[in-house]
Design a protein around this motif. Structure first.
Motif, PDB file in Angstrom:
ATOM      1  N   GLU A 110      34.014  23.837  32.956  1.00 47.95           N
ATOM      2  CA  GLU A 110      33.480  24.416  31.569  1.00 47.95           C
ATOM      3  C   GLU A 110      35.147  24.608  31.245  1.00 47.95           C
ATOM      4  OE1 GLU A 110      32.579  25.903  28.154  1.00 47.95           O
ATOM      5  OE2 GLU A 110      31.584  25.584  29.635  1.00 47.95           O
ATOM      6  N   PRO A 111      35.787  24.162  29.705  1.00 40.45           N
ATOM      7  CA  PRO A 111      36.370  24.904  29.187  1.00 40.45           C
ATOM      8  C   PRO A 111      37.420  26.398  28.408  1.00 40.45           C
ATOM      9  CG  PRO A 111      35.729  23.218  27.945  1.00 40.45           C
ATOM     10  CD  PRO A 111      34.787  23.484  29.149  1.00 40.45           C
ATOM     11  N   HIS A 112      36.066  27.113  28.682  1.00 42.11           N
ATOM     12  CA  HIS A 112      36.012  27.596  27.901  1.00 42.11           C
ATOM     13  C   HIS A 112      36.297  29.103  28.705  1.00 42.11           C
ATOM     14  CE1 HIS A 112      35.461  27.049  23.523  1.00 42.11           C
ATOM     15  NE2 HIS A 112      34.705  26.129  24.027  1.00 42.11           N
ATOM     16  N   TRP A 113      36.754  30.255  28.770  1.00 39.23           N
ATOM     17  CA  TRP A 113      37.225  31.159  29.828  1.00 39.23           C
ATOM     18  C   TRP A 113      36.024  32.567  30.291  1.00 39.23           C
ATOM     19  CZ3 TRP A 113      42.933  32.293  30.619  1.00 39.23           C
ATOM     20  CH2 TRP A 113      43.312  31.084  30.692  1.00 39.23           C
ATOM     21  N   ASP A 114      35.538  32.422  28.375  1.00 41.11           N
ATOM     22  CA  ASP A 114      33.912  33.355  28.867  1.00 41.11           C
ATOM     23  C   ASP A 114      33.286  33.183  29.456  1.00 41.11           C
ATOM     24  OD1 ASP A 114      34.651  32.128  26.693  1.00 41.11           O
ATOM     25  OD2 ASP A 114      33.381  33.232  25.192  1.00 41.11           O
ATOM     26  N   ARG A 115      32.966  31.465  29.038  1.00 44.79           N
ATOM     27  CA  ARG A 115      31.973  31.580  29.488  1.00 44.79           C
ATOM     28  C   ARG A 115      32.031  31.023  31.236  1.00 44.79           C
ATOM     29  NH1 ARG A 115      31.500  25.914  25.437  1.00 44.79           N
ATOM     30  NH2 ARG A 115      30.924  27.465  23.587  1.00 44.79           N
ATOM     31  N   GLN A 116      33.256  30.287  31.751  1.00 40.36           N
ATOM     32  CA  GLN A 116      33.360  30.666  33.225  1.00 40.36           C
ATOM     33  C   GLN A 116      33.032  32.482  33.728  1.00 40.36           C
ATOM     34  OE1 GLN A 116      37.388  29.278  34.265  1.00 40.36           O
ATOM     35  NE2 GLN A 116      37.369  27.128  33.255  1.00 40.36           N
ATOM     36  N   ARG A 117      33.393  33.360  33.031  1.00 39.09           N
ATOM     37  CA  ARG A 117      33.443  34.206  34.020  1.00 39.09           C
ATOM     38  C   ARG A 117      31.952  34.453  33.756  1.00 39.09           C
ATOM     39  NH1 ARG A 117      38.331  35.396  30.539  1.00 39.09           N
ATOM     40  NH2 ARG A 117      36.992  35.909  28.948  1.00 39.09           N
ATOM     41  N   ALA A 118      31.276  34.144  32.865  1.00 31.38           N
ATOM     42  CA  ALA A 118      29.561  34.745  33.025  1.00 31.38           C
ATOM     43  C   ALA A 118      29.110  33.467  33.529  1.00 31.38           C
ATOM     44  CB  ALA A 118      29.446  34.117  31.168  1.00 31.38           C
ATOM     45  N   CYS A 119      29.177  32.666  34.138  1.00 29.57           N
ATOM     46  CA  CYS A 119      28.948  31.080  34.848  1.00 29.57           C
ATOM     47  C   CYS A 119      29.278  32.163  36.271  1.00 29.57           C
ATOM     48  CB  CYS A 119      29.544  29.582  35.120  1.00 29.57           C
ATOM     49  SG  CYS A 119      28.589  29.227  33.336  1.00 29.57           S
ATOM     50  N   PHE A 120      30.110  32.628  36.508  1.00 28.13           N
ATOM     51  CA  PHE A 120      30.545  33.296  37.981  1.00 28.13           C
ATOM     52  C   PHE A 120      29.616  34.377  38.465  1.00 28.13           C
ATOM     53  CE2 PHE A 120      33.537  35.292  40.906  1.00 28.13           C
ATOM     54  CZ  PHE A 120      34.019  34.561  41.699  1.00 28.13           C
ATOM     55  N   GLU A 121      29.742  36.053  36.831  1.00 22.59           N
ATOM     56  CA  GLU A 121      29.066  36.750  37.609  1.00 22.59           C
ATOM     57  C   GLU A 121      27.573  36.366  37.893  1.00 22.59           C
ATOM     58  OE1 GLU A 121      29.633  39.065  33.720  1.00 22.59           O
ATOM     59  OE2 GLU A 121      31.869  38.709  34.467  1.00 22.59           O
ATOM     60  N   SER A 122      27.149  35.067  36.967  1.00 15.76           N
ATOM     61  CA  SER A 122      25.790  34.824  37.442  1.00 15.76           C
ATOM     62  C   SER A 122      25.679  34.119  38.957  1.00 15.76           C
ATOM     63  CB  SER A 122      24.989  33.368  36.901  1.00 15.76           C
ATOM     64  OG  SER A 122      24.187  33.026  36.905  1.00 15.76           O
ATOM     65  N   LEU A 123      25.817  33.352  39.260  1.00 15.77           N
ATOM     66  CA  LEU A 123      26.363  33.149  40.798  1.00 15.77           C
ATOM     67  C   LEU A 123      26.395  34.174  41.341  1.00 15.77           C
ATOM     68  CD1 LEU A 123      26.844  31.143  42.372  1.00 15.77           C
ATOM     69  CD2 LEU A 123      29.637  30.798  42.391  1.00 15.77           C
ATOM     70  N   LEU A 124      27.716  35.101  41.161  1.00 16.62           N
ATOM     71  CA  LEU A 124      27.573  35.956  41.533  1.00 16.62           C
ATOM     72  C   LEU A 124      26.141  37.209  42.348  1.00 16.62           C
ATOM     73  CD1 LEU A 124      31.374  37.377  41.319  1.00 16.62           C
ATOM     74  CD2 LEU A 124      30.617  35.914  43.332  1.00 16.62           C
ATOM     75  N   ARG A 125      26.042  37.091  41.475  1.00 17.80           N
ATOM     76  CA  ARG A 125      24.406  38.229  41.224  1.00 17.80           C
ATOM     77  C   ARG A 125      23.235  37.545  42.314  1.00 17.80           C
ATOM     78  NH1 ARG A 125      25.497  38.676  36.466  1.00 17.80           N
ATOM     79  NH2 ARG A 125      24.772  37.254  35.411  1.00 17.80           N
ATOM     80  N   ARG A 126      23.734  35.921  41.909  1.00 15.55           N
ATOM     81  CA  ARG A 126      22.612  34.871  42.333  1.00 15.55           C
ATOM     82  C   ARG A 126      22.818  35.641  44.110  1.00 15.55           C
ATOM     83  NH1 ARG A 126      23.136  30.142  38.901  1.00 15.55           N
ATOM     84  NH2 ARG A 126      24.348  30.197  40.462  1.00 15.55           N
ATOM     85  N   ARG A 127      24.266  35.478  44.610  1.00 11.98           N
ATOM     86  CA  ARG A 127      24.285  36.000  45.799  1.00 11.98           C
ATOM     87  C   ARG A 127      24.187  37.067  46.484  1.00 11.98           C
ATOM     88  NH1 ARG A 127      24.459  30.653  47.837  1.00 11.98           N
ATOM     89  NH2 ARG A 127      24.824  29.167  46.412  1.00 11.98           N
ATOM     90  N   ARG A 128      24.145  38.348  45.842  1.00 18.52           N
ATOM     91  CA  ARG A 128      24.055  39.608  46.285  1.00 18.52           C
ATOM     92  C   ARG A 128      22.226  39.857  46.666  1.00 18.52           C
ATOM     93  NH1 ARG A 128      27.613  42.049  41.806  1.00 18.52           N
ATOM     94  NH2 ARG A 128      29.864  41.488  42.459  1.00 18.52           N
TER      95      ARG A 128
END
Length: 128
Positions: A110-128
């Motif tokens: 994903e070229p946009h860092w703000d979208r990357q951060r949103a995807c990463f936060e979503s991934l972390l929420r699913r893993r908790r």
């Protein structure tokens, strides 16, 4: 064993500054997590090509006895948002297993860092 250093630094005006105390740095135990090593390697590979030490990624693949596709998989990790890279670099070994390399590569595409951060936060929420 704890070492404590105290310094008295004189000033020109006659008074002394309060003592400076330096606590010892605790060395990390063991190896950094694999993901952290891969992110660091991605930056190193990019630097080799950028500085001209390696002609291109194909040359790096040949030198490392891996496929060009594997080099591309590693190098894409350098495109992660700085906050994500920092999170990965300081991730504890016990938590590193919660994030898979292929998931990070998908986020890095994903070229946009703000979208990357949103995807990463979503991934972390699913893993908790």
């Amino acid at each position: 064993m704890t070492l404590t250093f105290e310094y008295k630094i004189p000033t020109r005006r006659g008074g002394a500054l309060p003592p400076l105390r330096s606590e010892p740095v605790i060395e990390p135990v063991g190896r950094p997590p694999r993901l952290a090593r891969l992110v660091a390697l991605a930056h190193r590979l990019e630097a080799l090509v950028r500085t001209g030490e390696a002609k291109d990624y194909m040359e790096l693949a040949e030198l490392a006895y891996v496929s060009p596709a594997r080099i591309a998989q590693i190098v894409i990790l350098a495109q992660l948002a700085p906050e994500i890279q920092e999170y990965i670099l300081f991730l504890s070994a016990e938590h590193a297993g919660l994030i898979a390399e292929h998931q990070l590569r998908e986020i890095a595409r994903e070229p946009h860092w703000d979208r990357q951060r949103a995807c990463f936060e979503s991934l972390l929420r699913r893993r908790r």
